[in-house]
Design a protein around this motif. Sequence first.
Motif, PDB file in Angstrom:
ATOM      1  N   GLU A   1     -86.479 -95.614  14.818  1.00 29.95           N
ATOM      2  CA  GLU A   1     -87.516 -95.392  13.826  1.00 29.95           C
ATOM      3  C   GLU A   1     -87.412 -96.439  12.717  1.00 29.95           C
ATOM      4  N   SER A   2     -88.530 -96.712  12.050  1.00 31.42           N
ATOM      5  CA  SER A   2     -88.578 -97.820  11.095  1.00 31.42           C
ATOM      6  C   SER A   2     -87.655 -97.636   9.894  1.00 31.42           C
TER       7      SER A   2
ATOM      8  N   ASN B   1     -95.311 -98.414  18.017  1.00 33.88           N
ATOM      9  CA  ASN B   1     -94.618 -97.399  18.811  1.00 33.88           C
ATOM     10  C   ASN B   1     -95.450 -97.061  20.049  1.00 33.88           C
TER      11      ASN B   1
ATOM     12  N   GLU C   1     -93.740 -89.145  13.890  1.00 32.12           N
ATOM     13  CA  GLU C   1     -92.963 -90.371  14.026  1.00 32.12           C
ATOM     14  C   GLU C   1     -93.622 -91.522  13.279  1.00 32.12           C
TER      15      GLU C   1
ATOM     16  N   VAL D   1     -91.869 -99.110  15.191  1.00 32.30           N
ATOM     17  CA  VAL D   1     -90.441 -98.922  15.435  1.00 32.30           C
ATOM     18  C   VAL D   1     -89.765-100.284  15.425  1.00 32.30           C
TER      19      VAL D   1
ATOM     20  N   ALA E   1     -83.869 -92.442  17.624  1.00 33.81           N
ATOM     21  CA  ALA E   1     -83.676 -93.729  18.287  1.00 33.81           C
ATOM     22  C   ALA E   1     -83.398 -93.504  19.766  1.00 33.81           C
TER      23      ALA E   1
END
Length: 219
Positions: free
Chosen positions: A27-28, A45, A60, A64, A106
Amino acid sequence: MQFELKGKPAFAHARVEVEPGETFIAESDAMSSMSAELDVEAKLNGNFLNALLKKVFGGETLFVNHFINNTAKTLELIITQPTPGDMQIKELNGESFCLQQGAYIASEKTVNLGVKYAGFGSWIGGEGLFKLMVSGHGKVVFGAFGGLLEKEVNGEVIVDTSHLVGYEPSMKLKPQFSGGLLSTLFGGEGLVTRVEGTGKVFIQTRSMSGLSSWVNRNL
Protein backbone atom coordinates in the motif's frame (compact mmCIF):
# COMPACT_ATOMS: atom_id res chain seq x y z
CA MET A 1 11.75 -13.57 -0.22
CA GLN A 2 11.87 -13.89 3.57
CA PHE A 3 9.35 -12.40 6.03
CA GLU A 4 9.52 -11.76 9.76
CA LEU A 5 6.87 -10.18 11.99
CA LYS A 6 8.04 -8.09 14.93
CA GLY A 7 6.38 -5.89 17.56
CA LYS A 8 3.37 -8.21 17.89
CA PRO A 9 0.63 -7.85 18.86
CA ALA A 10 0.19 -4.13 19.65
CA PHE A 11 2.63 -2.54 17.21
CA ALA A 12 3.33 -5.23 14.65
CA HIS A 13 5.48 -4.58 11.61
CA ALA A 14 6.86 -6.83 8.89
CA ARG A 15 10.52 -7.12 7.98
CA VAL A 16 10.90 -8.26 4.38
CA GLU A 17 14.13 -9.47 2.80
CA VAL A 18 13.86 -8.74 -0.92
CA GLU A 19 16.17 -10.95 -2.93
CA PRO A 20 17.95 -9.81 -6.14
CA GLY A 21 15.47 -9.50 -9.02
CA GLU A 22 12.40 -9.68 -6.76
CA THR A 23 9.53 -7.19 -6.54
CA PHE A 24 7.35 -6.60 -3.49
CA ILE A 25 4.06 -4.67 -3.60
CA ALA A 26 2.66 -2.61 -0.70
CA GLU A 27 0.00 0.00 0.00
CA SER A 28 1.15 3.56 -0.72
CA ASP A 29 1.55 4.43 2.98
CA ALA A 30 2.87 1.10 4.26
CA MET A 31 6.66 1.56 4.02
CA SER A 32 8.34 2.50 7.30
CA SER A 33 11.97 2.16 6.19
CA MET A 34 13.98 0.45 3.47
CA SER A 35 17.45 -0.11 2.12
CA ALA A 36 18.63 2.85 0.08
CA GLU A 37 19.34 0.62 -2.94
CA LEU A 38 15.72 -0.47 -3.36
CA ASP A 39 13.95 1.09 -6.35
CA VAL A 40 10.37 2.28 -5.83
CA GLU A 41 7.75 2.66 -8.53
CA ALA A 42 4.22 3.90 -7.83
CA LYS A 43 1.64 2.18 -10.02
CA LEU A 44 -2.13 1.98 -10.24
CA ASN A 45 -3.56 -0.83 -8.12
CA GLY A 46 -4.53 -2.78 -11.27
CA ASN A 47 -6.07 -1.10 -14.30
CA PHE A 48 -7.84 2.22 -13.64
CA LEU A 49 -11.31 0.71 -13.14
CA ASN A 50 -10.06 -2.05 -10.84
CA ALA A 51 -7.94 0.41 -8.86
CA LEU A 52 -10.94 2.71 -8.44
CA LEU A 53 -13.14 -0.18 -7.28
CA LYS A 54 -10.53 -1.27 -4.74
CA LYS A 55 -10.29 2.28 -3.38
CA VAL A 56 -14.03 3.00 -3.20
CA PHE A 57 -15.30 -0.43 -2.14
CA GLY A 58 -12.24 -2.14 -0.69
CA GLY A 59 -10.71 0.65 1.38
CA GLU A 60 -7.39 0.35 -0.45
CA THR A 61 -5.18 3.03 -1.96
CA LEU A 62 -5.53 4.00 -5.62
CA PHE A 63 -1.80 3.57 -6.16
CA VAL A 64 0.53 0.92 -4.74
CA ASN A 65 4.30 0.93 -4.47
CA HIS A 66 6.46 -1.65 -6.22
CA PHE A 67 9.73 -2.19 -4.33
CA ILE A 68 12.24 -3.62 -6.81
CA ASN A 69 15.64 -5.08 -6.00
CA ASN A 70 17.86 -4.42 -9.00
CA THR A 71 21.07 -5.16 -7.11
CA ALA A 72 23.00 -8.39 -6.56
CA LYS A 73 22.40 -8.50 -2.80
CA THR A 74 19.49 -8.96 -0.39
CA LEU A 75 17.81 -5.70 0.67
CA GLU A 76 15.59 -4.92 3.66
CA LEU A 77 12.11 -3.40 3.70
CA ILE A 78 9.99 -2.60 6.80
CA ILE A 79 6.19 -2.56 6.33
CA THR A 80 3.67 -1.14 8.83
CA GLN A 81 -0.03 -0.28 8.99
CA PRO A 82 -1.84 2.97 9.91
CA THR A 83 -3.54 1.70 13.08
CA PRO A 84 -1.93 0.09 16.14
CA GLY A 85 -2.49 -3.64 16.12
CA ASP A 86 -1.41 -7.04 14.94
CA MET A 87 -0.35 -8.26 11.51
CA GLN A 88 -0.42 -11.68 9.89
CA ILE A 89 1.33 -13.33 6.96
CA LYS A 90 -0.67 -15.84 4.92
CA GLU A 91 0.81 -17.91 2.11
CA LEU A 92 -1.44 -18.74 -0.83
CA ASN A 93 -0.91 -21.85 -2.94
CA GLY A 94 -3.43 -21.27 -5.69
CA GLU A 95 -6.41 -20.72 -3.37
CA SER A 96 -8.33 -17.54 -2.51
CA PHE A 97 -8.97 -15.78 0.78
CA CYS A 98 -11.37 -12.98 1.76
CA LEU A 99 -10.28 -9.90 3.70
CA GLN A 100 -12.32 -7.10 5.19
CA GLN A 101 -12.02 -3.58 3.78
CA GLY A 102 -8.65 -1.99 4.54
CA ALA A 103 -7.05 -5.18 5.92
CA TYR A 104 -4.67 -5.77 2.99
CA ILE A 105 -1.21 -4.26 3.50
CA ALA A 106 1.24 -5.89 1.09
CA SER A 107 2.02 -9.01 -0.93
CA GLU A 108 4.38 -10.68 -3.33
CA LYS A 109 3.98 -9.81 -7.00
CA THR A 110 2.43 -13.21 -7.79
CA VAL A 111 -0.62 -12.49 -5.58
CA ASN A 112 -3.77 -11.03 -7.16
CA LEU A 113 -5.93 -8.53 -5.26
CA GLY A 114 -9.54 -7.99 -6.32
CA VAL A 115 -12.90 -6.75 -5.05
CA LYS A 116 -15.95 -8.99 -4.92
CA TYR A 117 -19.58 -8.34 -3.99
CA ALA A 118 -20.15 -9.68 -0.48
CA GLY A 119 -23.94 -9.43 -0.36
CA PHE A 120 -26.41 -7.52 1.77
CA GLY A 121 -25.91 -9.96 4.63
CA SER A 122 -22.30 -8.84 4.98
CA TRP A 123 -23.31 -5.18 4.70
CA ILE A 124 -26.07 -5.45 7.32
CA GLY A 125 -23.67 -7.30 9.60
CA GLY A 126 -21.23 -4.41 9.46
CA GLU A 127 -18.60 -6.12 7.29
CA GLY A 128 -19.23 -4.06 4.15
CA LEU A 129 -21.09 -4.58 0.89
CA PHE A 130 -17.86 -5.60 -0.88
CA LYS A 131 -14.94 -7.73 0.24
CA LEU A 132 -11.31 -7.96 -0.81
CA MET A 133 -10.25 -11.22 -2.43
CA VAL A 134 -6.59 -12.28 -2.56
CA SER A 135 -5.66 -15.21 -4.78
CA GLY A 136 -2.74 -16.81 -6.60
CA HIS A 137 0.60 -17.89 -5.18
CA GLY A 138 2.76 -16.16 -2.62
CA LYS A 139 2.64 -14.39 0.73
CA VAL A 140 0.09 -11.76 1.76
CA VAL A 141 0.51 -9.38 4.69
CA PHE A 142 -2.70 -8.15 6.32
CA GLY A 143 -3.43 -6.34 9.54
CA ALA A 144 -6.03 -5.51 12.15
CA PHE A 145 -6.90 -2.95 14.78
CA GLY A 146 -5.98 -4.69 18.03
CA GLY A 147 -4.90 -8.31 18.34
CA LEU A 148 -5.63 -11.04 15.79
CA LEU A 149 -7.32 -14.29 16.77
CA GLU A 150 -6.94 -17.25 14.41
CA LYS A 151 -9.79 -19.75 14.66
CA GLU A 152 -10.64 -23.00 12.87
CA VAL A 153 -14.38 -23.25 12.25
CA ASN A 154 -16.27 -26.44 11.51
CA GLY A 155 -19.91 -25.45 11.66
CA GLU A 156 -20.56 -21.91 12.80
CA VAL A 157 -19.27 -19.11 15.00
CA ILE A 158 -20.71 -15.75 16.06
CA VAL A 159 -18.54 -12.67 15.45
CA ASP A 160 -19.36 -9.17 16.65
CA THR A 161 -19.90 -6.40 14.10
CA SER A 162 -16.71 -5.17 12.38
CA HIS A 163 -14.47 -7.74 14.10
CA LEU A 164 -14.18 -10.21 11.21
CA VAL A 165 -10.89 -9.67 9.35
CA GLY A 166 -10.49 -12.69 7.04
CA TYR A 167 -12.26 -15.91 6.11
CA GLU A 168 -12.45 -18.66 3.50
CA PRO A 169 -14.49 -17.79 0.36
CA SER A 170 -16.76 -20.82 0.87
CA MET A 171 -18.00 -19.49 4.21
CA LYS A 172 -21.33 -17.72 4.48
CA LEU A 173 -22.01 -14.58 6.53
CA LYS A 174 -25.45 -14.12 8.03
CA PRO A 175 -26.40 -11.10 10.16
CA GLN A 176 -28.64 -11.67 13.15
CA PHE A 177 -29.69 -10.11 16.43
CA SER A 178 -27.32 -10.83 19.29
CA GLY A 179 -30.18 -12.20 21.39
CA GLY A 180 -33.81 -11.44 22.09
CA LEU A 181 -35.29 -8.02 21.42
CA LEU A 182 -34.41 -6.62 24.85
CA SER A 183 -30.90 -8.08 24.76
CA THR A 184 -30.32 -6.67 21.29
CA LEU A 185 -31.58 -3.19 22.20
CA PHE A 186 -30.04 -2.83 25.64
CA GLY A 187 -27.21 -5.36 25.82
CA GLY A 188 -24.83 -3.24 23.77
CA GLU A 189 -24.17 -5.91 21.12
CA GLY A 190 -26.87 -5.13 18.55
CA LEU A 191 -26.31 -7.05 15.34
CA VAL A 192 -23.74 -9.82 15.08
CA THR A 193 -22.51 -11.97 12.20
CA ARG A 194 -22.99 -15.73 12.06
CA VAL A 195 -20.14 -17.29 10.06
CA GLU A 196 -21.08 -20.71 8.69
CA GLY A 197 -18.87 -23.29 6.98
CA THR A 198 -15.53 -25.01 7.37
CA GLY A 199 -12.22 -23.22 7.34
CA LYS A 200 -10.08 -20.60 9.01
CA VAL A 201 -11.20 -17.16 10.18
CA PHE A 202 -9.24 -14.24 11.60
CA ILE A 203 -10.94 -12.01 14.18
CA GLN A 204 -9.66 -8.66 15.48
CA THR A 205 -10.00 -7.84 19.18
CA ARG A 206 -10.83 -4.17 18.54
CA SER A 207 -12.84 -2.30 15.91
CA MET A 208 -12.73 1.27 14.62
CA SER A 209 -16.52 1.55 14.96
CA GLY A 210 -16.25 0.51 18.61
CA LEU A 211 -13.52 3.10 19.22
CA SER A 212 -15.59 5.78 17.49
CA SER A 213 -18.62 4.92 19.63
CA TRP A 214 -16.54 5.05 22.83
CA VAL A 215 -15.01 8.43 21.91
CA ASN A 216 -18.43 9.91 21.07
CA ARG A 217 -19.86 8.77 24.40
CA ASN A 218 -17.03 10.33 26.35
CA LEU A 219 -16.60 13.64 24.54
